[in-house]
Design a protein around this motif. Structure first.
Motif, mmCIF file in Angstrom:
data_model
loop_
_atom_site.group_PDB
_atom_site.id
_atom_site.type_symbol
_atom_site.label_atom_id
_atom_site.label_comp_id
_atom_site.label_asym_id
_atom_site.label_seq_id
_atom_site.Cartn_x
_atom_site.Cartn_y
_atom_site.Cartn_z
ATOM 1 N N PRO A 109 -34.651 39.326 20.126
ATOM 2 C CA PRO A 109 -34.355 38.403 19.011
ATOM 3 C C PRO A 109 -33.220 37.435 19.332
ATOM 4 O O PRO A 109 -33.264 36.265 18.932
ATOM 5 N N LEU A 110 -32.208 37.910 20.066
ATOM 6 C CA LEU A 110 -31.099 37.035 20.432
ATOM 7 C C LEU A 110 -31.591 35.874 21.278
ATOM 8 O O LEU A 110 -31.249 34.707 21.029
ATOM 9 N N TYR A 111 -32.424 36.155 22.276
ATOM 10 C CA TYR A 111 -32.908 35.094 23.145
ATOM 11 C C TYR A 111 -33.924 34.198 22.435
ATOM 12 O O TYR A 111 -33.984 32.994 22.693
ATOM 13 N N ALA A 112 -34.720 34.775 21.543
ATOM 14 C CA ALA A 112 -35.670 33.952 20.782
ATOM 15 C C ALA A 112 -34.927 32.955 19.908
ATOM 16 O O ALA A 112 -35.330 31.791 19.794
ATOM 17 N N ARG A 113 -33.848 33.396 19.267
ATOM 18 C CA ARG A 113 -33.053 32.472 18.450
ATOM 19 C C ARG A 113 -32.422 31.378 19.306
ATOM 20 O O ARG A 113 -32.119 30.286 18.811
ATOM 21 N N ALA A 114 -32.227 31.657 20.598
ATOM 22 C CA ALA A 114 -31.659 30.661 21.512
ATOM 23 C C ALA A 114 -32.713 29.712 22.065
ATOM 24 O O ALA A 114 -32.400 28.876 22.912
ATOM 25 N N GLY A 115 -33.974 29.845 21.615
ATOM 26 C CA GLY A 115 -35.018 28.916 22.012
ATOM 27 C C GLY A 115 -35.925 29.388 23.112
ATOM 28 O O GLY A 115 -36.762 28.624 23.607
ATOM 29 N N LEU A 116 -35.808 30.661 23.536
ATOM 30 C CA LEU A 116 -36.648 31.201 24.600
ATOM 31 C C LEU A 116 -37.825 31.963 24.000
ATOM 32 O O LEU A 116 -37.727 32.512 22.897
ATOM 33 N N VAL A 117 -38.940 31.992 24.725
ATOM 34 C CA VAL A 117 -40.123 32.714 24.274
ATOM 35 C C VAL A 117 -40.493 33.769 25.321
ATOM 36 O O VAL A 117 -40.262 33.588 26.513
ATOM 37 N N PRO A 118 -41.053 34.902 24.884
ATOM 38 C CA PRO A 118 -41.418 35.950 25.846
ATOM 39 C C PRO A 118 -42.632 35.572 26.666
ATOM 40 O O PRO A 118 -43.544 34.899 26.202
ATOM 41 N N SER A 119 -42.633 36.017 27.914
ATOM 42 C CA SER A 119 -43.741 35.775 28.826
ATOM 43 C C SER A 119 -44.131 37.113 29.443
ATOM 44 O O SER A 119 -44.163 38.123 28.751
ATOM 45 N N TRP A 120 -44.405 37.165 30.746
ATOM 46 C CA TRP A 120 -44.861 38.397 31.371
ATOM 47 C C TRP A 120 -43.716 39.375 31.607
ATOM 48 O O TRP A 120 -42.543 39.002 31.644
ATOM 49 N N PRO A 121 -44.042 40.666 31.785
ATOM 50 C CA PRO A 121 -43.012 41.637 32.138
ATOM 51 C C PRO A 121 -42.643 41.526 33.614
ATOM 52 O O PRO A 121 -43.492 41.230 34.450
ATOM 53 N N LEU A 122 -41.378 41.752 33.898
ATOM 54 C CA LEU A 122 -40.913 41.883 35.277
ATOM 55 C C LEU A 122 -40.860 43.376 35.564
ATOM 56 O O LEU A 122 -40.042 44.101 34.989
ATOM 57 N N LEU A 123 -41.746 43.841 36.443
ATOM 58 C CA LEU A 123 -41.913 45.265 36.695
ATOM 59 C C LEU A 123 -41.013 45.722 37.835
ATOM 60 O O LEU A 123 -41.008 45.123 38.909
ATOM 61 N N TYR A 124 -40.278 46.790 37.607
ATOM 62 C CA TYR A 124 -39.495 47.431 38.657
ATOM 63 C C TYR A 124 -40.394 48.480 39.293
ATOM 64 O O TYR A 124 -40.721 49.486 38.655
#
Length: 269
Positions: A109-124
């Motif tokens: 939510p913090l990053y979404a409020r900053a204008g970013l949108v979720p994309s793919w997962p970065l898998l370890y």
């Protein structure tokens, strides 16, 4: 809040350990923090000379990467993270920004409020190398300057020799060639397992071959790295006994295009 200073390294380290982020390439590593301070922007939130949190951004070929944003658990829910992010990224409509977010319920939510949108997962991922295809491409060890120049030609942006110099402190940098053409640039560090810390490969058609060649050239029994969920080699890796140990969520502004064939460092892109 203010710019991070050399005297803050101990406080940054303490916050890093308090948030269970003490792996290499984190605030627990003074060389990593100094690299961020010298090539990017690093801030600390301080109260009564105690570091309560720290955050940093770094320019990369794909845009401005939020490398770190961690707050001491004793200061959670006090707006420290929001204030740090707002100081680094004061304009939510700004372009070319991204980060690899943890799964903490407050992070996305913090990053979404900053204008970013979720994309793919970065898998370890991590696993044994004995069942992977043998590398058929040529892998040449190079110095930090040559690696940075090759990455710049492949991915764009200004060369980042400091990033590769950081990896070369105990590790190695290399280019992967298909005949004379460089198709990927990477770096690795020793450990148990060894870590393929990065592999820039913009061409998804060459990504699996470049990854297998890089791993084969390391000559190790086990290896770990971070790759996009859509990476072309993922199914083959899982079939060879690799496992997904954890994952982050890629958060980005819509204009950021991160190659799905690369291996990423969560902190250095």
């Amino acid at each position: 809040m203010r710019a991070a200073e050399v005297g803050d390294l101990a406080g940054i380290r303490a916050v890093t350990f308090a948030t269970d982020q003490s792996e290499p390439g984190s605030g627990a590593d003074a060389a990593y923090v100094e690299l961020i301070r010298s090539t990017g922007t690093a801030l600390v939130a301080v109260q009564d000379d105690r570091v309560l949190g720290w955050a940093a951004t770094l320019p990369t070929p794909h845009g401005a990467l939020l490398t770190d944003l961690f707050v001491d658990p004793v200061a959670h829910a006090r707006g420290v993270g929001t204030a740090l992010l707002g100081a680094l990224w004061p304009t939510p409509s700004a372009r070319r920004r991204y980060t690899f977010s943890s799964k903490h319920p407050a992070a996305l939510p913090l990053y979404a409020r900053a204008g970013l949108v979720p994309s793919w997962p970065l898998l370890y991922v991590s696993g044994p190398t004995d069942r992977l295809p043998l590398g058929v491409l040529r892998v040449d060890r190079v110095d930090a300057g040559a690696a940075a120049a090759a990455e710049s030609r492949l991915a764009g942006g200004e060369p980042r020799p400091g990033v590769f110099a950081y990896y070369l402190s105990g590790g190695e940098a290399f280019v992967v060639r298909d005949r004379a053409r460089v198709i990927a640039v990477g770096a690795a560090q020793p450990g148990d397992p060894a870590v393929l810390a990065r592999l820039a490969c913009p061409d998804p058609g060459a990504a699996a071959g470049a990854l297998f060649a890089a791993v084969a050239a390391l000559g190790v029994d086990r290896v770990a790295f971070c790759l996009p969920g859509p990476h072309p080699a993922l199914r083959r890796l899982l079939a060879a006994g690799f496992r997904v140990d954890d994952f982050d969520v890629t958060m980005r502004t819509p204009d950021v295009a991160l190659p799905i064939g690369s291996v990423y460092s969560p902190g250095l892109g």
